[in-house]
Design a protein around this motif. Sequence first.
Motif, PDB file in Angstrom:
ATOM      1  N   ARG A  19       9.214  10.036 -42.604  1.00 46.92           N
ATOM      2  CA  ARG A  19       9.769  10.379 -41.291  1.00 46.92           C
ATOM      3  C   ARG A  19       9.114   9.491 -40.257  1.00 46.92           C
ATOM      4  O   ARG A  19       7.924   9.432 -40.186  1.00 46.92           O
ATOM      5  N   LEU A  51      27.246  20.013 -38.817  1.00 51.17           N
ATOM      6  CA  LEU A  51      25.876  19.498 -38.729  1.00 51.17           C
ATOM      7  C   LEU A  51      25.668  18.350 -39.720  1.00 51.17           C
ATOM      8  O   LEU A  51      25.045  17.330 -39.394  1.00 51.17           O
ATOM      9  N   ASP A  52      26.204  18.514 -40.917  1.00 51.69           N
ATOM     10  CA  ASP A  52      26.039  17.493 -41.950  1.00 51.69           C
ATOM     11  C   ASP A  52      26.653  16.176 -41.488  1.00 51.69           C
ATOM     12  O   ASP A  52      26.021  15.108 -41.550  1.00 51.69           O
ATOM     13  N   TYR A  91      19.065  18.471 -36.805  1.00 51.88           N
ATOM     14  CA  TYR A  91      20.276  18.911 -37.515  1.00 51.88           C
ATOM     15  C   TYR A  91      19.935  19.543 -38.860  1.00 51.88           C
ATOM     16  O   TYR A  91      20.549  20.532 -39.268  1.00 51.88           O
ATOM     17  N   ALA A  92      18.951  18.972 -39.561  1.00 52.13           N
ATOM     18  CA  ALA A  92      18.586  19.522 -40.867  1.00 52.13           C
ATOM     19  C   ALA A  92      17.998  20.924 -40.723  1.00 52.13           C
ATOM     20  O   ALA A  92      18.246  21.808 -41.552  1.00 52.13           O
ATOM     21  N   ILE A  95      23.352  17.865 -46.403  1.00 50.04           N
ATOM     22  CA  ILE A  95      22.287  18.162 -45.452  1.00 50.04           C
ATOM     23  C   ILE A  95      21.429  19.330 -45.953  1.00 50.04           C
ATOM     24  O   ILE A  95      20.237  19.394 -45.639  1.00 50.04           O
ATOM     25  N   GLN A 151      16.676  15.111 -37.710  1.00 49.72           N
ATOM     26  CA  GLN A 151      15.778  16.132 -38.248  1.00 49.72           C
ATOM     27  C   GLN A 151      16.116  17.513 -37.669  1.00 49.72           C
ATOM     28  O   GLN A 151      16.051  18.527 -38.372  1.00 49.72           O
ATOM     29  N   ARG A 168      17.350  18.961 -48.147  1.00 49.70           N
ATOM     30  CA  ARG A 168      16.169  19.741 -47.726  1.00 49.70           C
ATOM     31  C   ARG A 168      15.333  20.136 -48.947  1.00 49.70           C
ATOM     32  O   ARG A 168      14.114  20.241 -48.866  1.00 49.70           O
ATOM     33  N   LEU A 223      18.664  23.088 -38.233  1.00 51.00           N
ATOM     34  CA  LEU A 223      19.772  23.981 -37.873  1.00 51.00           C
ATOM     35  C   LEU A 223      20.583  24.356 -39.115  1.00 51.00           C
ATOM     36  O   LEU A 223      20.916  25.528 -39.339  1.00 51.00           O
ATOM     37  N   ALA A 224      20.891  23.361 -39.929  1.00 53.79           N
ATOM     38  CA  ALA A 224      21.669  23.630 -41.145  1.00 53.79           C
ATOM     39  C   ALA A 224      20.891  24.547 -42.086  1.00 53.79           C
ATOM     40  O   ALA A 224      21.441  25.484 -42.666  1.00 53.79           O
ATOM     41  N   MET A 234      15.701  32.019 -47.045  1.00 58.90           N
ATOM     42  CA  MET A 234      15.142  31.382 -45.834  1.00 58.90           C
ATOM     43  C   MET A 234      15.313  32.364 -44.665  1.00 58.90           C
ATOM     44  O   MET A 234      14.421  33.096 -44.315  1.00 58.90           O
ATOM     45  N   THR A 235      16.524  32.455 -44.150  1.00 63.42           N
ATOM     46  CA  THR A 235      16.766  33.361 -43.031  1.00 63.42           C
ATOM     47  C   THR A 235      17.729  34.454 -43.509  1.00 63.42           C
ATOM     48  O   THR A 235      18.666  34.170 -44.237  1.00 63.42           O
ATOM     49  N   VAL A 293      28.044  24.340 -40.754  1.00 64.85           N
ATOM     50  CA  VAL A 293      27.069  23.444 -41.407  1.00 64.85           C
ATOM     51  C   VAL A 293      27.718  22.094 -41.736  1.00 64.85           C
ATOM     52  O   VAL A 293      27.047  21.049 -41.710  1.00 64.85           O
ATOM     53  N   SER A 314      18.936  26.891 -41.527  1.00 72.22           N
ATOM     54  CA  SER A 314      18.959  28.298 -41.119  1.00 72.22           C
ATOM     55  C   SER A 314      20.149  29.034 -41.728  1.00 72.22           C
ATOM     56  O   SER A 314      20.145  30.257 -41.810  1.00 72.22           O
ATOM     57  N   ASP A 350      13.088  21.613 -40.907  1.00 70.93           N
ATOM     58  CA  ASP A 350      14.005  20.726 -41.642  1.00 70.93           C
ATOM     59  C   ASP A 350      13.708  20.714 -43.144  1.00 70.93           C
ATOM     60  O   ASP A 350      14.617  20.543 -43.947  1.00 70.93           O
ATOM     61  N   GLY A 382      24.969  14.489 -38.526  1.00 78.14           N
ATOM     62  CA  GLY A 382      23.806  13.758 -39.037  1.00 78.14           C
ATOM     63  C   GLY A 382      24.193  12.410 -39.632  1.00 78.14           C
ATOM     64  O   GLY A 382      23.472  11.416 -39.491  1.00 78.14           O
TER      65      GLY A 382
END
Lengths: 189, 189
Positions: B189, B150-151, A157-158, A177, A155, A181, A160-161, B1-2, B147, A163, A41, B154
């Motif tokens: 968190r 996902l946002d 979801y963050a 989102i 967390q 990060r 996954l986003a 990142m990916t 995304v 990626s 995340d 969340g």
Amino acid sequence: MTEIASDSTFLAETTNLLGRTPLVLQALLSSLPASWTDTPDTPDGWRPRDVVGHLITGELADWMARTNRILEHGSSKAFDRFDRFAMLDRDRDRSLDDLVAQFASLRAANLRALAALGLGDADLDCVGLHPSLGEVTLRNLLATWSVHDLDHTGQIYAGLAGSHDAAVGPWKVYLGILLRRNDPAAVAR
Amino acid sequence: MTEIASDSTFLAETTNLLGRTPLVLQALLSSLPASWTDTPDTPDGWRPRDVVGHLITGELADWMARTNRILEHGSSKAFDRFDRFAMLDRDRDRSLDDLVAQFASLRAANLRALAALGLGDADLDCVGLHPSLGEVTLRNLLATWSVHDLDHTGQIYAGLAGSHDAAVGPWKVYLGILLRRNDPAAVAR
């Protein structure tokens, strides 16, 4: 914000939410391609598998153990602390699908155990002792169990986003989102 | 990142995620008591019903309309803007369960329409024109669709958690999802 519901309603509505989390995690994560699930995340955060592992630790060592501690000892014996990072070694060789299935099984068993306690309104006012926070009620504990689910599912979801941070291209500036990060103070939605 | 996946994989994995969102929202929200669902994610934010309404707007007016615009006009004709707040009037008299069901129906139809386009690798590099962001690719658009799901999912979690802000008592200091509702820079968190 919102008034606290009457106790019997509170217990029913809290367990209603708690019973949904395994279903949500199965719908979201079961057999999801690894291109979605290998990113934490935040740069030093947790991947979805780490989050599910942490939720498993809660089922094993936290919520029902503390419920029983309150009912048996009140505030005379503080809760045991639990290891927020237990999953990092324990679950190293498990697949995400396995972890989701284990969480579902543990949650179902814990909800059965909670129901078997037959808690009444007065029980929810029982006070226990948190090792850092001090006195807390059983009602606080059960509400925290459910909000902790929501916090950590968020967390996931963050991660996954994250990626797909590169794939969205110029749209990133509109996707809070992703912005959060990098900078938790970023507010854009 | 990916790294960005190869295109055929990218399309399959993106639609995989897009197909899950209705299932997640049904598992999370269908018949959930109103004590959980009546609170916005931030003081001037959106309740879960507003978020689902916004997702409905995306299915009606945004994602497939923009996909078709790119395929038909490339970057010669900018995307139409869409109303981020269309749901506030449009959905005023609808139940949350109705909205979740409508979203599921629209999403399924859009994924069928997307599949029927038979997009190949070259199509994903097609460039369109966003009215504010400028040039974007079809790949950017499809990644953003997922995304964006996902946002906003969340965001639903933050509203659900906020409904129990008072009930968690002293534990609030450990629950980032609650702290961030008051102060987006709060990182705990």
